[in-house]
Design a protein around this motif. Structure first.
Motif, PDB file in Angstrom:
ATOM      1  N   GLN A  56      15.503  29.488  66.001  1.00 25.83           N
ATOM      2  CA  GLN A  56      14.202  29.917  65.498  1.00 25.83           C
ATOM      3  C   GLN A  56      13.120  29.123  66.195  1.00 25.83           C
ATOM      4  O   GLN A  56      13.182  27.894  66.263  1.00 25.83           O
ATOM      5  CB  GLN A  56      14.124  29.700  63.987  1.00 25.83           C
ATOM      6  N   PHE A  57      12.132  29.844  66.732  1.00 26.79           N
ATOM      7  CA  PHE A  57      10.992  29.185  67.373  1.00 26.79           C
ATOM      8  C   PHE A  57       9.801  29.220  66.421  1.00 26.79           C
ATOM      9  O   PHE A  57       9.484  30.260  65.842  1.00 26.79           O
ATOM     10  CB  PHE A  57      10.623  29.878  68.686  1.00 26.79           C
ATOM     11  N   GLY A  58       9.136  28.093  66.267  1.00 26.31           N
ATOM     12  CA  GLY A  58       7.991  28.023  65.375  1.00 26.31           C
ATOM     13  C   GLY A  58       8.394  27.735  63.943  1.00 26.31           C
ATOM     14  O   GLY A  58       9.578  27.542  63.634  1.00 26.31           O
ATOM     15  N   HIS A  59       7.416  27.741  63.056  1.00 28.18           N
ATOM     16  CA  HIS A  59       7.659  27.390  61.662  1.00 28.18           C
ATOM     17  C   HIS A  59       6.927  28.345  60.731  1.00 28.18           C
ATOM     18  O   HIS A  59       5.915  28.937  61.080  1.00 28.18           O
ATOM     19  CB  HIS A  59       7.198  25.948  61.371  1.00 28.18           C
ATOM     20  N   ARG A  60       7.493  28.502  59.563  1.00 28.21           N
ATOM     21  CA  ARG A  60       6.887  29.249  58.460  1.00 28.21           C
ATOM     22  C   ARG A  60       6.514  30.668  58.889  1.00 28.21           C
ATOM     23  O   ARG A  60       7.313  31.364  59.476  1.00 28.21           O
ATOM     24  CB  ARG A  60       5.685  28.487  57.914  1.00 28.21           C
ATOM     25  N   ALA A  61       5.273  31.078  58.613  1.00 23.35           N
ATOM     26  CA  ALA A  61       4.883  32.470  58.842  1.00 23.35           C
ATOM     27  C   ALA A  61       4.903  32.851  60.321  1.00 23.35           C
ATOM     28  O   ALA A  61       5.139  34.006  60.668  1.00 23.35           O
ATOM     29  CB  ALA A  61       3.490  32.722  58.261  1.00 23.35           C
ATOM     30  N   GLY A  62       4.668  31.874  61.199  1.00 22.57           N
ATOM     31  CA  GLY A  62       4.641  32.178  62.628  1.00 22.57           C
ATOM     32  C   GLY A  62       5.983  32.053  63.317  1.00 22.57           C
ATOM     33  O   GLY A  62       6.067  32.154  64.543  1.00 22.57           O
ATOM     34  N   ALA A  63       7.050  31.837  62.549  1.00 23.47           N
ATOM     35  CA  ALA A  63       8.373  31.626  63.144  1.00 23.47           C
ATOM     36  C   ALA A  63       8.908  32.920  63.759  1.00 23.47           C
ATOM     37  O   ALA A  63       8.689  34.017  63.247  1.00 23.47           O
ATOM     38  CB  ALA A  63       9.341  31.108  62.090  1.00 23.47           C
ATOM     39  N   VAL A  64       9.613  32.762  64.884  1.00 23.88           N
ATOM     40  CA  VAL A  64      10.253  33.895  65.568  1.00 23.88           C
ATOM     41  C   VAL A  64      11.755  33.637  65.611  1.00 23.88           C
ATOM     42  O   VAL A  64      12.199  32.604  66.120  1.00 23.88           O
ATOM     43  CB  VAL A  64       9.708  34.061  67.003  1.00 23.88           C
ATOM     44  N   ARG A  65      12.536  34.562  65.078  1.00 21.87           N
ATOM     45  CA  ARG A  65      13.985  34.419  65.103  1.00 21.87           C
ATOM     46  C   ARG A  65      14.506  34.945  66.438  1.00 21.87           C
ATOM     47  O   ARG A  65      14.433  36.137  66.717  1.00 21.87           O
ATOM     48  CB  ARG A  65      14.627  35.193  63.951  1.00 21.87           C
ATOM     49  N   ALA A  66      15.032  34.061  67.263  1.00 24.23           N
ATOM     50  CA  ALA A  66      15.518  34.449  68.590  1.00 24.23           C
ATOM     51  C   ALA A  66      17.000  34.791  68.582  1.00 24.23           C
ATOM     52  O   ALA A  66      17.437  35.699  69.293  1.00 24.23           O
ATOM     53  CB  ALA A  66      15.251  33.333  69.594  1.00 24.23           C
ATOM     54  N   LEU A  67      17.795  34.046  67.806  1.00 23.96           N
ATOM     55  CA  LEU A  67      19.229  34.308  67.678  1.00 23.96           C
ATOM     56  C   LEU A  67      19.614  34.170  66.210  1.00 23.96           C
ATOM     57  O   LEU A  67      19.085  33.323  65.490  1.00 23.96           O
ATOM     58  CB  LEU A  67      20.054  33.318  68.511  1.00 23.96           C
ATOM     59  N   HIS A  68      20.587  34.991  65.795  1.00 24.91           N
ATOM     60  CA  HIS A  68      21.068  34.922  64.416  1.00 24.91           C
ATOM     61  C   HIS A  68      22.593  34.996  64.400  1.00 24.91           C
ATOM     62  O   HIS A  68      23.180  36.039  64.669  1.00 24.91           O
ATOM     63  CB  HIS A  68      20.478  36.060  63.583  1.00 24.91           C
ATOM     64  N   GLU A  69      23.223  33.856  64.125  1.00 27.96           N
ATOM     65  CA  GLU A  69      24.675  33.753  63.970  1.00 27.96           C
ATOM     66  C   GLU A  69      25.431  34.408  65.133  1.00 27.96           C
ATOM     67  O   GLU A  69      26.316  35.238  64.952  1.00 27.96           O
ATOM     68  CB  GLU A  69      25.113  34.357  62.636  1.00 27.96           C
ATOM     69  N   VAL A  70      25.062  34.001  66.357  1.00 26.72           N
ATOM     70  CA  VAL A  70      25.699  34.520  67.576  1.00 26.72           C
ATOM     71  C   VAL A  70      26.935  33.694  67.905  1.00 26.72           C
ATOM     72  O   VAL A  70      26.868  32.457  67.956  1.00 26.72           O
ATOM     73  CB  VAL A  70      24.714  34.494  68.758  1.00 26.72           C
ATOM     74  N   SER A  71      28.052  34.374  68.132  1.00 27.59           N
ATOM     75  CA  SER A  71      29.285  33.710  68.539  1.00 27.59           C
ATOM     76  C   SER A  71      29.789  34.347  69.832  1.00 27.59           C
ATOM     77  O   SER A  71      29.839  35.580  69.943  1.00 27.59           O
ATOM     78  CB  SER A  71      30.368  33.835  67.459  1.00 27.59           C
ATOM     79  N   LEU A  72      30.138  33.509  70.808  1.00 25.03           N
ATOM     80  CA  LEU A  72      30.727  33.998  72.052  1.00 25.03           C
ATOM     81  C   LEU A  72      31.451  32.847  72.730  1.00 25.03           C
ATOM     82  O   LEU A  72      31.153  31.678  72.491  1.00 25.03           O
ATOM     83  CB  LEU A  72      29.673  34.604  72.981  1.00 25.03           C
ATOM     84  N   THR A  73      32.403  33.192  73.592  1.00 25.01           N
ATOM     85  CA  THR A  73      33.115  32.200  74.378  1.00 25.01           C
ATOM     86  C   THR A  73      33.223  32.673  75.816  1.00 25.01           C
ATOM     87  O   THR A  73      33.198  33.870  76.100  1.00 25.01           O
ATOM     88  CB  THR A  73      34.543  31.963  73.841  1.00 25.01           C
ATOM     89  N   VAL A  74      33.334  31.706  76.717  1.00 22.01           N
ATOM     90  CA  VAL A  74      33.614  31.986  78.126  1.00 22.01           C
ATOM     91  C   VAL A  74      34.802  31.128  78.515  1.00 22.01           C
ATOM     92  O   VAL A  74      34.748  29.901  78.426  1.00 22.01           O
ATOM     93  CB  VAL A  74      32.411  31.671  79.035  1.00 22.01           C
ATOM     94  N   GLY A  75      35.895  31.777  78.942  1.00 27.30           N
ATOM     95  CA  GLY A  75      37.102  31.059  79.301  1.00 27.30           C
ATOM     96  C   GLY A  75      37.103  30.587  80.739  1.00 27.30           C
ATOM     97  O   GLY A  75      36.269  31.019  81.551  1.00 27.30           O
ATOM     98  N   PRO A  76      38.026  29.698  81.109  1.00 20.88           N
ATOM     99  CA  PRO A  76      38.114  29.219  82.488  1.00 20.88           C
ATOM    100  C   PRO A  76      38.296  30.378  83.477  1.00 20.88           C
ATOM    101  O   PRO A  76      39.137  31.257  83.271  1.00 20.88           O
ATOM    102  CB  PRO A  76      39.357  28.323  82.464  1.00 20.88           C
ATOM    103  N   GLY A  77      37.484  30.402  84.525  1.00 19.67           N
ATOM    104  CA  GLY A  77      37.592  31.422  85.552  1.00 19.67           C
ATOM    105  C   GLY A  77      37.129  32.798  85.134  1.00 19.67           C
ATOM    106  O   GLY A  77      37.259  33.752  85.893  1.00 19.67           O
TER     107      GLY A  77
END
Length: 568
Positions: free
Chosen positions: A301-322
């Protein structure tokens, strides 16, 4: 779009441009002649460094002081070559305006977005500050910026790359110019917003007779938007004609090679695991035993209170070797934010991040520097990532100086030269500064800089967005070859679904900061389960003007039906 008849709004006759550099004179454009009529779009295409952007800058008298210009350029009857700055200042913004390739060079980082647009309006029209501010908000709405009233109060760094590009387009069309010079206007835009922007520019041309000089390497955009095409090679025009003739029946061998290199999204056929050119996918790609990078329920979340912008919400990902994982979605969906979280550049407000098995949020000091030395980064905007005070060779060598101080100078020079060659840059470019290169050449310098340390993880944020199709293919082949050789993992952020399909084994689709779909590339792009993913795929342009004309009609019919409450 049907071109109107009338006097040419842009006339270029025998244009020649040579740049004086420390290493000698460099000819960039030779005897170029072209015209743009009111209401017409002429697309200027060719490889990076072919002279396209130089012609565009010359059209508005924006070439740097070391450029020697010959020939004739006229806009709306005003002679450009040889005119004083006062004449050119009156011309720019009102009679003609420009959409620059890199929004970072066009926006003031210390001035709010709305004010910058309002200044463009008030510089050329007698309107009040309040009226200009209201127009600025409406322009942001027209170019598809969400919550335009709030975004007008934002600074450029608070917007995504695609959103900044839309702001630049809003500034360019603010005064309904007679000529719009658009240098890669959709480079940073996802396919759905790209379609909307092209519709907007097409409407502008139809309603006010604006002529458009479109500089692009995207043949799908050319097919969708242009009336005529001029193909440039080594500073010269080698083929010109109506868009259907050039794209469907090219005469010049170079044009045929350009079209053959265009990546095409396969949307039919059996689902496959991804590109055959990239390393094999781990046996359990969704949860590798030892992931190179893992995001688990990450929120930002960027910013606070009323001016806050939610950029990511409970994102899960993985990148394996190679493994290569493609991160796709619309501009502002959170793709770049997710990549920056993986790099430790953005601190999440919730969730966990691990890099090479270590908790990134708990790693400090030398241990953190050692951890991050195993990561190479290619950012979306090469202007912002390369030091203009350094030569190309110095830019590429800098990571070696920072992380490998025991390396001898001769060994360092050899490593830099080898890496520049592997990304397709000529030796003579090593002594030049980043600003002496084309946008595509700067992006290749960024790639060489990212790979010079032979990293375990490459985070690539739109690494081919500024590259023409032939160089794009070469660069992706270089990345794939080095990936096979070095075994690094890759988090590949892109809005180009055709490139992602060719290059990535898995795809994660983001929308409004949330994961809506992820899985093997073939399954996700050939058999999407999300309606949002299906819309993304349907919006991908193809280099066929007949197909694109049919798509526009279908898109218009769907919009009309939706407006009447009918489901198409």
């Amino acid at each position: 779009m049907n071109a109107n008849t009338g006097t040419d709004i842009l006339e270029v006759e025998g244009l020649g441009v040579t740049f004086a550099t420390d290493t000698g004179d460099v000819p960039a454009v030779r005897e170029v002649s072209l015209q743009v009529r009111p209401g017409e779009t002429l697309a200027l295409v060719g490889e990076s460094g072919s002279g396209k952007s130089t012609v565009a800058l010359a059209a508005l008298g924006l070439l740097p002081g070391n450029a020697h210009v010959s020939g004739r350029v006229a806009v709306g009857g005003t002679e450009v070559v040889g005119s004083g700055e006062d004449t050119l200042a009156r011309l720019r913004g009102r009679t003609a305006s420009m959409v620059f390739q890199e929004p970072a060079t066009a926006l003031d980082p210390l001035t709010r977005i709305g004010r910058q647009i309002a200044e463009v309006i008030r510089n050329h029209r007698p309107v009040s500050a309040r009226e200009a501010a209201a127009e600025a908000v409406e322009l942001l709405r027209r170019v598809g910026i969400p919550e335009p009233e709030r975004r007008a109060a934002a600074f450029p760094f608070q917007l995504s790359g695609g959103q900044r590009q839309r702001v630049v387009i809003a500034m360019a069309i603010a005064n309904s110019p007679e000529l719009l010079v658009a240098d890669e206007p959709t480079t940073a835009l996802d396919v759905t917003v790209q379609a909307e922007i092209l519709d907007l520019l097409r409407e502008l041309a139809a309603d006010s007779g604006t002529g458009v000089l479109l500089v692009t390497h995207n043949m799908g955009v050319v097919a969708d938007f242009a009336d005529r095409v001029a193909v440039m090679l080594h500073g010269e025009i080698v083929e010109t004609g109506p868009v259907e003739e050039v794209l469907l029946r090219p005469r010049h061998d170079y044009t045929r090679r350009l079209l053959a290199a265009v990546p095409r999204l396969t949307v039919t056929g059996p689902a496959q695991a991804g590109s055959t050119a990239a390393p094999p996918t781990p046996e359990d790609p969704t949860d590798p035993a030892s992931p190179v990078v893992r995001l688990r329920d990450v929120s930002v979340q960027f910013g606070h209170r009323a001016g806050a912008v939610r950029a990511l919400h409970e994102v899960s990902l993985t990148v394996g070797p190679g493994e290569t994982v493609g991160l796709v979605g619309e501009s502002g969906s959170g793709k770049s934010t997710a990549a920056r979280v993986a790099l430790g550049l953005v601190k999440p407000s919730g969730g966990a991040v691990s890099l090479f098995g270590a908790d990134l949020r708990r790693t400090r000091g030398r241990a953190r520097r050692r951890l991050l030395s195993g990561v190479g980064v290619v950012l979306q905007d090469p202007v912002a990532s390369l030091d203009a005070r350094m030569s190309v060779a110095q830019c590429v060598a800098e990571p070696l100086l920072v992380h490998r101080r025991d390396m001898r100078a001769a060994e360092r020079r050899s490593r830099v030269a080898d890496m520049l060659e592997r990304v397709g840059l000529e030796k003579k470019l090593a002594a030049r500064g980043p600003r002496e290169l084309s946008g595509g050449q700067r992006q290749r310098v960024s790639l060489a800089r990212a790979l010079v340390l032979e990293p375990r993880l490459l985070v690539a944020d739109e690494p081919t967005s500024a590259l023409d199709v032939r160089v794009q293919r070469t660069v992706l082949e270089v990345i794939a070859e080095l990936q096979r050789e070095l075994g690094f993992a890759c988090l590949f952020v892109s809005h180009d679904l055709a490139v992602v399909q060719q290059f990535a084994q898995r795809v994660v689709v983001l929308r409004a900061g949330e994961v809506v779909e992820q899985g093997p590339t073939g399954n996700t792009l050939l058999q999407p389960t999300s309606e949002y993913t299906r819309r993304l795929i349907a919006a991908v342009p193809v280099p066929d003007p007949v197909v694109q004309r049919r798509r526009r009609a279908e898109r218009g019919n769907s919009t009309a039906l939706a407006g009447r409450g009918v489901t198409a």
